[in-house]
Enzyme design. Structure first.
Site, PDB file in Angstrom:
ATOM      1  N   GLY A   9      11.433   7.435   1.592  1.00 35.72           N
ATOM      2  CA  GLY A   9      12.857   7.787   2.030  1.00 35.72           C
ATOM      3  C   GLY A   9      12.914   9.392   1.948  1.00 35.72           C
ATOM      4  O   GLY A   9      13.302  10.037   2.929  1.00 35.72           O
ATOM      5  N   ASN A  10      12.027   9.981   1.091  1.00 34.08           N
ATOM      6  CA  ASN A  10      12.147  11.723   0.999  1.00 34.08           C
ATOM      7  C   ASN A  10      11.254  11.986   2.064  1.00 34.08           C
ATOM      8  O   ASN A  10      11.577  13.371   2.455  1.00 34.08           O
ATOM      9  CB  ASN A  10      11.729  12.082  -0.129  1.00 34.08           C
ATOM     10  CG  ASN A  10      12.632  11.636  -1.129  1.00 34.08           C
ATOM     11  OD1 ASN A  10      13.780  11.705  -1.117  1.00 34.08           O
ATOM     12  ND2 ASN A  10      12.160  11.550  -2.651  1.00 34.08           N
ATOM     13  N   LYS A 123      16.642   0.908  -9.729  1.00 30.65           N
ATOM     14  CA  LYS A 123      16.463   1.382  -8.408  1.00 30.65           C
ATOM     15  C   LYS A 123      17.692   2.314  -7.623  1.00 30.65           C
ATOM     16  O   LYS A 123      18.655   1.854  -7.385  1.00 30.65           O
ATOM     17  CB  LYS A 123      15.969   0.266  -7.201  1.00 30.65           C
ATOM     18  CG  LYS A 123      15.558   0.743  -5.916  1.00 30.65           C
ATOM     19  CD  LYS A 123      14.302   1.273  -6.120  1.00 30.65           C
ATOM     20  CE  LYS A 123      13.722   1.784  -4.424  1.00 30.65           C
ATOM     21  NZ  LYS A 123      12.700   2.561  -4.422  1.00 30.65           N
ATOM     22  N   LYS A 207       9.644  -0.218  -2.248  1.00 26.32           N
ATOM     23  CA  LYS A 207       8.920  -0.086  -0.928  1.00 26.32           C
ATOM     24  C   LYS A 207       7.455  -0.103  -1.127  1.00 26.32           C
ATOM     25  O   LYS A 207       6.732  -0.686  -0.598  1.00 26.32           O
ATOM     26  CB  LYS A 207       9.457   1.010  -0.149  1.00 26.32           C
ATOM     27  CG  LYS A 207       8.771   1.280   0.860  1.00 26.32           C
ATOM     28  CD  LYS A 207       7.658   2.505   0.864  1.00 26.32           C
ATOM     29  CE  LYS A 207       8.313   3.638   0.261  1.00 26.32           C
ATOM     30  NZ  LYS A 207       7.382   4.700  -0.033  1.00 26.32           N
ATOM     31  N   LYS A 267       5.249   4.801  -6.869  1.00 27.34           N
ATOM     32  CA  LYS A 267       4.072   5.209  -5.936  1.00 27.34           C
ATOM     33  C   LYS A 267       2.772   5.177  -6.717  1.00 27.34           C
ATOM     34  O   LYS A 267       1.837   4.652  -6.124  1.00 27.34           O
ATOM     35  CB  LYS A 267       4.372   6.740  -5.415  1.00 27.34           C
ATOM     36  CG  LYS A 267       5.502   6.618  -4.351  1.00 27.34           C
ATOM     37  CD  LYS A 267       5.874   8.097  -4.001  1.00 27.34           C
ATOM     38  CE  LYS A 267       7.158   8.291  -3.093  1.00 27.34           C
ATOM     39  NZ  LYS A 267       8.372   7.495  -3.823  1.00 27.34           N
TER      40      LYS A 267
END
Length: 346
Positions: A9-10, A123, A207, A267
């Site tokens: 998203g970033n 989240k 994600k 991540k």
């Protein structure tokens, strides 16, 4: 190579930037140029993407209407997946030669109905607020909120992905040579109810966890997780911050508390999971560095073959921890990097 690229998203919206159609499309158009370059270079590309800011905005818009018309998170997940999938596909069609096969697939991800994450929302979604604003909105809407960097955001349940419902369809499209956009926003969470029927679930799946699962499923040679920083850092946000150039899953696991659960932690977990399960390379880095990340010249490389943490420096040489009085000749002789296996990092 067959490469799954997870757009964070970033990476699609700069931190602190207003989520406007113009800002978002500009960011997506920029990303599409880099992605198109990979396709034209002969790589087979599969794209996933985050949607935290978008699903949060849709939730606010839904809450602003009549109470009986408010939409559950699984529906909002589907809406944001279609919204961003359309925008990414449109940008790629403008960046790639006519006739390129591009398919956006709404993707449902199975989760366990009894996942403990439902009892501990974590989240972040939606805009960043001050603490006072977040507290007011939490009381007004019954939200859970938590600190996210210097601000506060709404947090929702984020159960672990168990399976990809459209796994066969995705695999067929990839084998047919299509550029597939799937798993948007972590996918639409679904679970079996007491009658063994599939139902949507109020949650937002991470994600990166979904991306790692899809990458394994399609036999990706490389998983790339893109964000807005150069890679994985130790002591991020402090004067002692060090960019990790390469690491093994076990070396990163030893520093798990360094990686924030709401940002870099998922991540790192996803990249390590992919590298550990497949024996292949995963990488984390900035969208602007994508070509260099593919060529292993930038970002953080994660493979099971790395003997230890390898740090980047301005000169591209391994940092020497404090307390080491002498730099071995073999370190100064290597211009790119060196792994020092005899040093145990704290």
């Amino acid at each position: 190579m067959r490469i799954l690229i997870a757009l964070g998203g970033n990476a699609l919206l700069k931190r602190g930037e207003v989520l406007s159609p113009a800002h978002q499309q500009l960011a997506i158009d920029t990303a599409a140029q880099s992605l198109a370059g990979l396709v034209q270079a002969g790589h087979q590309v599969i794209i996933t993407h985050g949607s935290g800011p978008q699903v949060g905005l849709l939730a606010l818009q839904s809450a602003a209407g009549p109470a009986e018309s408010a939409l559950p998170l699984d529906v909002l997940d589907a809406e944001s997946q279609g919204w961003l999938g359309f925008a990414i596909e449109l940008a790629l069609r403008n960046a790639l030669p006519a006739g390129t096969e591009i398919v956006t697939l709404l993707t449902q991800i199975a989760v366990a109905a009894d996942d403990p994450a439902f009892a501990s929302p974590s989240k972040p979604i939606g805009p960043v607020y001050t603490e006072a604003e977040a507290d007011r909105l939490a009381k007004a809407h019954g939200w859970s909120v938590a600190a996210d960097g210097a601000g506060w955001r709404r947090v929702v349940a984020s159960p672990s992905p168990v399976d990809v419902i459209e796994r066969r369809s995705i695999a067929r499209l990839v084998r047919a040579g299509a550029l597939v956009i799937c798993g948007g926003g972590g996918g639409i969470p679904v679970a079996k109810d007491a009658a063994n029927r599939w139902r949507g679930v109020e949650a937002v799946i991470d994600k990166d966890a979904s991306s790692a699962m899809i990458a394994r499923m399609i036999g990706a040679d490389l998983l790339v997780i893109l964000t807005d920083v150069a890679g994985v850092y130790l002591d991020y946000g402090t004067p002692e911050a060090r960019l990790i150039r390469a690491a093994s899953p076990s070396a990163l696991a030893a520093h798990a508390t360094d990686f924030h659960a709401g940002s870099m932690g998922p991540k790192v977990d996803a990249a390590c999971d992919f590298a550990h399960r497949t024996g292949r390379r995963a990488a984390i880095g900035a969208l602007d560095d994508l070509p260099a990340i593919i060529e292993d010249r930038a970002g953080t490389r994660i493979t099971s073959r790395e003997p230890a943490l390898v740090f980047a420096t301005p000169k591209g040489v391994q940092e020497i921890p404090k307390g080491v009085q002498e730099i071995p000749k073999e370190v100064t002789a290597m211009p790119k990097r060196v792994a020092i296996t005899s040093i145990k990092f704290p």
